[in-house]
Design a protein around this motif. Structure first.
Motif, PDB file in Angstrom:
ATOM      1  N   TYR A   1      18.879   8.552  52.619  1.00 37.62           N
ATOM      2  CA  TYR A   1      19.431   7.202  52.466  1.00 37.62           C
ATOM      3  C   TYR A   1      20.100   7.038  51.096  1.00 37.62           C
ATOM      4  N   PHE A   2      19.462   7.592  50.073  1.00 37.05           N
ATOM      5  CA  PHE A   2      20.049   7.549  48.729  1.00 37.05           C
ATOM      6  C   PHE A   2      21.446   8.177  48.750  1.00 37.05           C
ATOM      7  N   SER A   3      21.563   9.259  49.521  1.00 34.75           N
ATOM      8  CA  SER A   3      22.837   9.995  49.554  1.00 34.75           C
ATOM      9  C   SER A   3      23.807   9.436  50.591  1.00 34.75           C
ATOM     10  N   GLY A   4      23.379   8.408  51.306  1.00 33.37           N
ATOM     11  CA  GLY A   4      24.263   7.817  52.314  1.00 33.37           C
ATOM     12  C   GLY A   4      24.307   8.615  53.607  1.00 33.37           C
ATOM     13  N   ILE A   5      23.250   9.353  53.892  1.00 33.49           N
ATOM     14  CA  ILE A   5      23.202  10.117  55.144  1.00 33.49           C
ATOM     15  C   ILE A   5      22.449   9.298  56.193  1.00 33.49           C
ATOM     16  N   PHE A   6      23.198   8.854  57.204  1.00 28.43           N
ATOM     17  CA  PHE A   6      22.594   8.062  58.272  1.00 28.43           C
ATOM     18  C   PHE A   6      22.860   8.749  59.612  1.00 28.43           C
ATOM     19  N   GLY A   7      23.061   7.988  60.631  1.00 26.45           N
ATOM     20  CA  GLY A   7      23.340   8.567  61.952  1.00 26.45           C
ATOM     21  C   GLY A   7      22.462   7.964  63.025  1.00 26.45           C
ATOM     22  N   GLY A   8      21.446   7.202  62.604  1.00 31.99           N
ATOM     23  CA  GLY A   8      20.540   6.593  63.577  1.00 31.99           C
ATOM     24  C   GLY A   8      20.906   5.152  63.849  1.00 31.99           C
ATOM     25  N   ARG A   9      19.900   4.370  64.200  1.00 32.68           N
ATOM     26  CA  ARG A   9      20.106   2.982  64.586  1.00 32.68           C
ATOM     27  C   ARG A   9      19.471   2.046  63.574  1.00 32.68           C
TER      28      ARG A   9
ATOM     29  N   ARG B   1      32.932   7.933  70.380  1.00 36.35           N
ATOM     30  CA  ARG B   1      32.927   8.521  69.021  1.00 36.35           C
ATOM     31  C   ARG B   1      32.831   7.415  67.968  1.00 36.35           C
ATOM     32  N   GLY B   2      33.525   6.321  68.249  1.00 36.32           N
ATOM     33  CA  GLY B   2      33.519   5.195  67.301  1.00 36.32           C
ATOM     34  C   GLY B   2      32.126   4.628  67.100  1.00 36.32           C
ATOM     35  N   LYS B   3      31.357   4.603  68.160  1.00 40.55           N
ATOM     36  CA  LYS B   3      29.974   4.121  68.057  1.00 40.55           C
ATOM     37  C   LYS B   3      29.172   5.023  67.109  1.00 40.55           C
ATOM     38  N   LEU B   4      29.408   6.319  67.196  1.00 44.23           N
ATOM     39  CA  LEU B   4      28.683   7.257  66.328  1.00 44.23           C
ATOM     40  C   LEU B   4      29.141   7.125  64.871  1.00 44.23           C
ATOM     41  N   VAL B   5      30.433   6.830  64.693  1.00 45.83           N
ATOM     42  CA  VAL B   5      30.928   6.587  63.319  1.00 45.83           C
ATOM     43  C   VAL B   5      30.258   5.320  62.763  1.00 45.83           C
ATOM     44  N   TYR B   6      30.166   4.310  63.610  1.00 49.36           N
ATOM     45  CA  TYR B   6      29.513   3.042  63.249  1.00 49.36           C
ATOM     46  C   TYR B   6      28.080   3.315  62.764  1.00 49.36           C
ATOM     47  N   GLN B   7      27.419   4.227  63.440  1.00 50.38           N
ATOM     48  CA  GLN B   7      26.048   4.585  63.044  1.00 50.38           C
ATOM     49  C   GLN B   7      26.040   5.469  61.794  1.00 50.38           C
ATOM     50  N   LYS B   8      27.010   6.380  61.721  1.00 55.97           N
ATOM     51  CA  LYS B   8      27.050   7.315  60.590  1.00 55.97           C
ATOM     52  C   LYS B   8      27.165   6.571  59.256  1.00 55.97           C
ATOM     53  N   TYR B   9      27.937   5.471  59.253  1.00 52.95           N
ATOM     54  CA  TYR B   9      28.120   4.704  58.010  1.00 52.95           C
ATOM     55  C   TYR B   9      27.183   3.497  57.931  1.00 52.95           C
ATOM     56  N   ASN B  10      26.267   3.429  58.867  1.00 53.35           N
ATOM     57  CA  ASN B  10      25.260   2.366  58.891  1.00 53.35           C
ATOM     58  C   ASN B  10      25.867   0.969  58.799  1.00 53.35           C
ATOM     59  N   CYS B  11      26.891   0.742  59.590  1.00 59.17           N
ATOM     60  CA  CYS B  11      27.561  -0.567  59.588  1.00 59.17           C
ATOM     61  C   CYS B  11      26.602  -1.684  60.003  1.00 59.17           C
ATOM     62  N   ALA B  12      25.577  -1.325  60.803  1.00 53.34           N
ATOM     63  CA  ALA B  12      24.616  -2.331  61.284  1.00 53.34           C
ATOM     64  C   ALA B  12      23.797  -2.935  60.149  1.00 53.34           C
ATOM     65  N   ALA B  13      23.843  -2.314  58.957  1.00 55.03           N
ATOM     66  CA  ALA B  13      23.116  -2.905  57.827  1.00 55.03           C
ATOM     67  C   ALA B  13      23.677  -4.285  57.490  1.00 55.03           C
ATOM     68  N   CYS B  14      24.978  -4.465  57.722  1.00 50.53           N
ATOM     69  CA  CYS B  14      25.620  -5.731  57.346  1.00 50.53           C
ATOM     70  C   CYS B  14      26.178  -6.496  58.544  1.00 50.53           C
ATOM     71  N   HIS B  15      26.518  -5.785  59.624  1.00 49.55           N
ATOM     72  CA  HIS B  15      27.210  -6.426  60.743  1.00 49.55           C
ATOM     73  C   HIS B  15      26.342  -6.486  61.994  1.00 49.55           C
ATOM     74  N   GLN B  16      26.652  -7.489  62.800  1.00 47.90           N
ATOM     75  CA  GLN B  16      25.917  -7.636  64.054  1.00 47.90           C
ATOM     76  C   GLN B  16      26.813  -7.343  65.246  1.00 47.90           C
TER      77      GLN B  16
ATOM     78  N   TYR C   1      23.044  -9.490  58.221  1.00 49.19           N
ATOM     79  CA  TYR C   1      23.773 -10.759  58.157  1.00 49.19           C
ATOM     80  C   TYR C   1      24.719 -10.879  56.968  1.00 49.19           C
ATOM     81  N   LEU C   2      24.862  -9.816  56.192  1.00 47.35           N
ATOM     82  CA  LEU C   2      25.738  -9.910  55.025  1.00 47.35           C
ATOM     83  C   LEU C   2      27.204  -9.971  55.453  1.00 47.35           C
ATOM     84  N   GLY C   3      27.545  -9.234  56.493  1.00 52.64           N
ATOM     85  CA  GLY C   3      28.911  -9.251  57.019  1.00 52.64           C
ATOM     86  C   GLY C   3      28.968 -10.040  58.312  1.00 52.64           C
ATOM     87  N   PRO C   4      30.185 -10.292  58.811  1.00 48.08           N
ATOM     88  CA  PRO C   4      30.315 -11.107  60.041  1.00 48.08           C
ATOM     89  C   PRO C   4      29.899 -10.380  61.314  1.00 48.08           C
ATOM     90  N   GLU C   5      29.644 -11.159  62.356  1.00 55.89           N
ATOM     91  CA  GLU C   5      29.383 -10.673  63.725  1.00 55.89           C
ATOM     92  C   GLU C   5      30.649  -9.983  64.223  1.00 55.89           C
TER      93      GLU C   5
END
Lengths: 138, 461
Positions: B130-138, A42-57, A64-68
Motif C-alpha cells: 500500500y505504501f508503494s501504491g500496489i493495489f489490485g483488489g477491492r 480491462r477498465g475495471k481492473l485498472v480502476y482496481q489497480k489504482y484504487n479509485c474506490a478509495a475516493c469514488h463510489q 466519499y472524497l471524490g464524486p459518485e
C-alpha cells in the motif's frame, strides 16, 4: 446432534441456498448488466489497480472524497474528453495517477458500461433518482 | 493430553482479585503467543489511527501530500490496519482465554506461532504494498488477490488449532464458544466469497459483482463481531462471576438471531444496486434486530452485577459499559439506515462512515480494550488506573464528537446531493471535516495513554 447444532445446521443450509440464489438468479440484472466489451473489463481492473474506490463510489459504494461515478459519463459537461482530462491531469483533490493512454481509454469504457447499467435502472447517483429505481422495478 | 499431565506443565498462579472475586487464571505455555498477538494488535491500532488522521487532514487540506502520499494509499492503510487490530486482538484474546476455558493447553503452540508468522508476513507485505501504491483488489481488501492466499493460510492454521483445542472441552458449550467458532468459520467463508470477483462469471456483471462484494463484506463484519462479542460474553461471565447467562436459553435464542443477521442482513449496503428486490426485502426484515439483541443482553447482564464486582475490575468494566452506550447509539443509527426510504438519502454519505466508526471503534475497540485490560489486571497491579481512566474519557468524548461530526457531514450531503456539485457539497462539509480531524487526533492521544499504560505493566512482568 443437540438442538443447538440442528438450528445451526438448518440456518447454514438456508444461508448456502440463499447464497447460491444471490450468485445466480438474484443478481442477473438486465441484458446489459454483463460487460461484453473487453476494454470495459480491462477498465475495471485498472480502476482496481489504482484504487479509485478509495475516493469514488459506484452505486453508492466506495469512498466519499471524490464524486459518485455511476452516471458520470452521461451527466451534463462530463463528456469523454472531460473524463480523459481528469484521468490525465487530476484535479485540486485528485492526484495525477500517471495512467497510460490505453489505461485511460479502458477506464472510460468501464465508465460508459456502468453508466449504461445505471441509466437503465434509472439511477443517476443521487438518492432522489434512486427512489424511482425500486418503484420502476416493482 | 491427560488433565494431570497438563497440570504439571503449567504454573498455577491463581489470583484472588480485590473484593473477593475468585478468578483463577493460571499461566499457560501459550500466554507468550497470546500476548505477542495482543502487542502486534496494539501496534496496528496506533498505526491505523495515524494513517486515519492523515487521511482526515487531507479532507481539510487537499494539497497536503496529494501526489506524494495520496488518499488512495492512506485510506487502505488506515482501514486494513484497523481491521487487523480487531482480528488480531480478538485472536490473541482467544489464544489467552481458550486453554483456561477448556482446562487443557492449546492444541499446538507451534501452530500458533505459524499463525502469527503468516499474519505478520501478510500485514508487512500488504502494508509495504500500500505504501508503494500496489493495489489490485477491492474496497477494504485492496491488496492483489494473490496475497489473499497468505490470509487464508493463516486462518486455516488458526481454525485447526482452535477446533483441535475446543473439541476437548467437556460439557455444554457456553455461548462464547459458539460465537468464536461461528466467527472463525464465517470469516473463512466470507473471505473466500470476497475473492469470487477473480472469476469472470462474477466479475463481468456489475450487478452481481457489486452485490456479492457487499454480501461478503457485510457478513465478514458479522464474523468479527461474533469473535468480539464472544469475548464480551466471556468477560461478562468472569467479571460478574455468574455462569448462568452464558448457558441461558434466552442468550442462545439471541445468539441465533444474531447469526441470522450475519447471514442475511447485509443487503442494506446494496439497496440501490439493481439486483433482485428480494435481497432488499430479506435484509430489511432481518436487519431490525441485531444490535437490539445484544444491547438487550448486555443491559440485563449489567443490572445483575453487584456494585462490588463492578469496582473489582473497574477498568475492564468501564470499557464494557462504554460499549453498551455505543451499542445503544449505533442501534438507533442502524435501524434508521436500514429503512429503505431513509437509506436512499443516507447511503453514499458519511452516515455510513459514522455507523462503521461507531461499530468498529465504539463497540469493537471498547470491548477489545476491556479484554486487553482484563488480561493485564489478571495481575494485581493497578498503578496505571488514572492514566487508563484519563485515556478512557478522552477516547470516548472525542469519539462522540467525531461520530456526531460524521453524522452532520452526512446530513449535509444527503440534503444537497443531486442539487449541488460534489465540490460545493464538500466545501459545506469542511468545518465538520475539521472537527473530525481534531477529534480523531484527540482519540489517538487517548488511545496512546491507554496502550502506554498496558505496555508499561507488561514490561514490568
Amino acid at each position: 446432534m443437540n438442538k443447538k447444532s440442528i438450528v445451526f445446521v438448518a440456518l447454514s443450509i438456508c444461508y448456502l441456498l440463499y447464497s447460491a440464489w444471490v450468485y445466480t438468479l438474484g443478481t442477473q440484472g438486465s441484458a446489459n448488466s454483463c460487460a461484453s466489451d473487453a476494454a470495459a473489463i480491462r477498465g475495471k481492473l485498472v480502476y482496481q489497480k489504482y484504487n479509485c474506490a478509495a475516493c469514488h463510489q459506484v452505486f453508492g459504494l466506495g469512498g466519499y472524497l471524490g464524486p459518485e461515478l455511476s452516471t458520470t459519463m452521461s451527466q451534463l459537461g462530463k463528456s469523454e474528453d472531460v473524463m480523459r482530462a481528469f484521468l490525465q491531469y487530476g484535479t485540486a483533490r485528485m492526484p495525477i495517477l500517471h495512467l497510460n493512454e490505453n489505461e485511460i481509454t479502458d477506464v472510460i469504457e468501464y465508465m460508459k458500461y456502468i453508466d449504461k447499467v445505471a441509466r437503465e435502472s434509472n439511477y443517476n447517483g443521487s438518492p432522489i433518482a434512486a427512489i424511482n429505481f425500486h418503484a420502476n422495478r416493482n | 493430553m491427560h488433565f494431570h499431565k497438563f497440570q504439571n506443565e503449567i504454573h498455577h498462579d491463581a489470583v484472588q482479585l480485590n473484593y473477593g472475586i475468585s478468578l483463577i487464571m493460571p499461566l499457560q505455555k501459550s500466554d507468550k503467543l497470546a500476548k505477542t498477538f495482543l502487542s502486534t494488535a496494539m501496534v496496528c491500532l496506533l498505526a491505523g489511527l495515524i494513517f486515519g488522521l492523515a487521511g482526515g487532514i487531507q479532507y481539510v487540506v487537499p494539497l497536503w501530500m496529494k501526489d506524494s502520499f495520496p488518499f488512495t494509499r492512506l485510506r487502505p492503510l488506515h482501514v486494513s490496519l484497523v481491521i487487523t487490530w480487531i482480528f488480531t486482538a480478538a485472536s490473541g484474546g482467544i489464544y489467552y482465554y481458550l486453554p483456561r476455558i477448556v482446562k487443557r493447553p492449546l492444541y499446538s503452540v507451534r501452530l500458533g506461532w505459524l499463525h502469527y508468522s503468516l499474519l505478520l508476513l501478510s500485514v508487512l507485505t500488504i502494508t509495504v504494498g500500500y505504501f508503494s501504491g500496489i493495489f489490485g483488489g477491492r474496497e477494504y481488501l485492496e491488496f492483489p488477490p494473490v496475497l489473499g492466499l497468505l490470509i487464508l493460510s493463516y486462518w486455516i492454521v488458526f481454525l485447526i488449532n482452535y477446533f483441535s483445542t475446543v473439541r476437548k472441552y467437556e460439557g455444554k458449550w457456553p455461548v462464547y464458544l459458539w460465537m468464536w467458532s461461528v466467527g472463525l468459520i464465517f470469516f473463512a467463508f466470507t473471505f473466500l466469497e470476497s475473492q469470487l470477483w477473480i472469476i469472470p462469471f462474477f466479475r463481468d456483471n456489475i450487478v452481481r459483482d457489486t452485490t456479492i462484494q457487499w454480501k461478503a463484506l457485510g457478513s465478514m463484519v458479522g464474523s468479527w463481531n461474533m469473535m468480539v462479542y464472544g469475548t464480551a460474553f466471556f468477560l461478562m461471565e468472569k467479571i460478574s462471576g455468574k455462569t448462568s447467562v452464558v448457558f441461558a436459553r434466552k442468550t442462545f435464542f439471541f445468539f441465533f438471531l444474531g447469526l441470522t443477521n450475519l447471514m442475511f442482513n447485509w443487503g442494506h449496503h446494496t439497496y440501490i444496486v439493481p439486483a433482485s428486490t428480494w435481497i432488499r426485502d430479506v435484509s430489511y426484515i432481518i436487519s431490525m434486530t441485531e444490535l437490539l439483541i445484544l444491547g438487550n443482553i448486555i443491559y440485563h447482564w449489567r443490572s445483575t452485577v453487584s456494585e462490588i464486582n463492578r469496582y473489582g475490575n473497574i477498568n475492564s468494566f468501564r470499557f464494557l459499559s462504554a460499549a453498551d452506550i455505543w451499542i445503544f447509539l449505533n442501534l438507533i443509527l442502524a435501524i434508521l439506515i436500514s429503512v429503505p426510504a431513509i437509506n436512499l438519502h443516507t447511503h453514499g454519505t458519511h452516515f455510513t462512515v459514522a455507523h462503521a466508526m461507531g461499530t468498529t471503534i465504539g463497540i469493537n475497540t471498547m470491548i477489545l480494550m476491556a479484554s486487553l485490560i482484563f488480561i493485564r489486571e489478571n495481575y494485581p497491579r493497578h498503578e496505571n488506573t488514572i492514566k487508563v481512566s484519563a485515556g478512557f474519557w478522552i477516547c470516548n468524548i472525542s469519539l462522540l464528537i467525531f461520530w456526531l461530526s460524521l453524522l452532520v457531514a452526512g446530513f449535509i450531503k444527503s440534503i444537497y446531493q443531486g442539487q449541488l456539485s460534489h465540490q460545493d457539497i464538500l466545501s459545506r462539509q469542511i468545518p465538520w471535516f475539521f472537527t473530525i480531524a481534531i477529534s480523531g487526533f484527540l482519540f489517538l492521544i487517548g488511545m496512546i495513554l491507554i496502550i502506554k499504560s498496558v505496555v508499561k505493566v507488561r514490561s514490568k512482568e
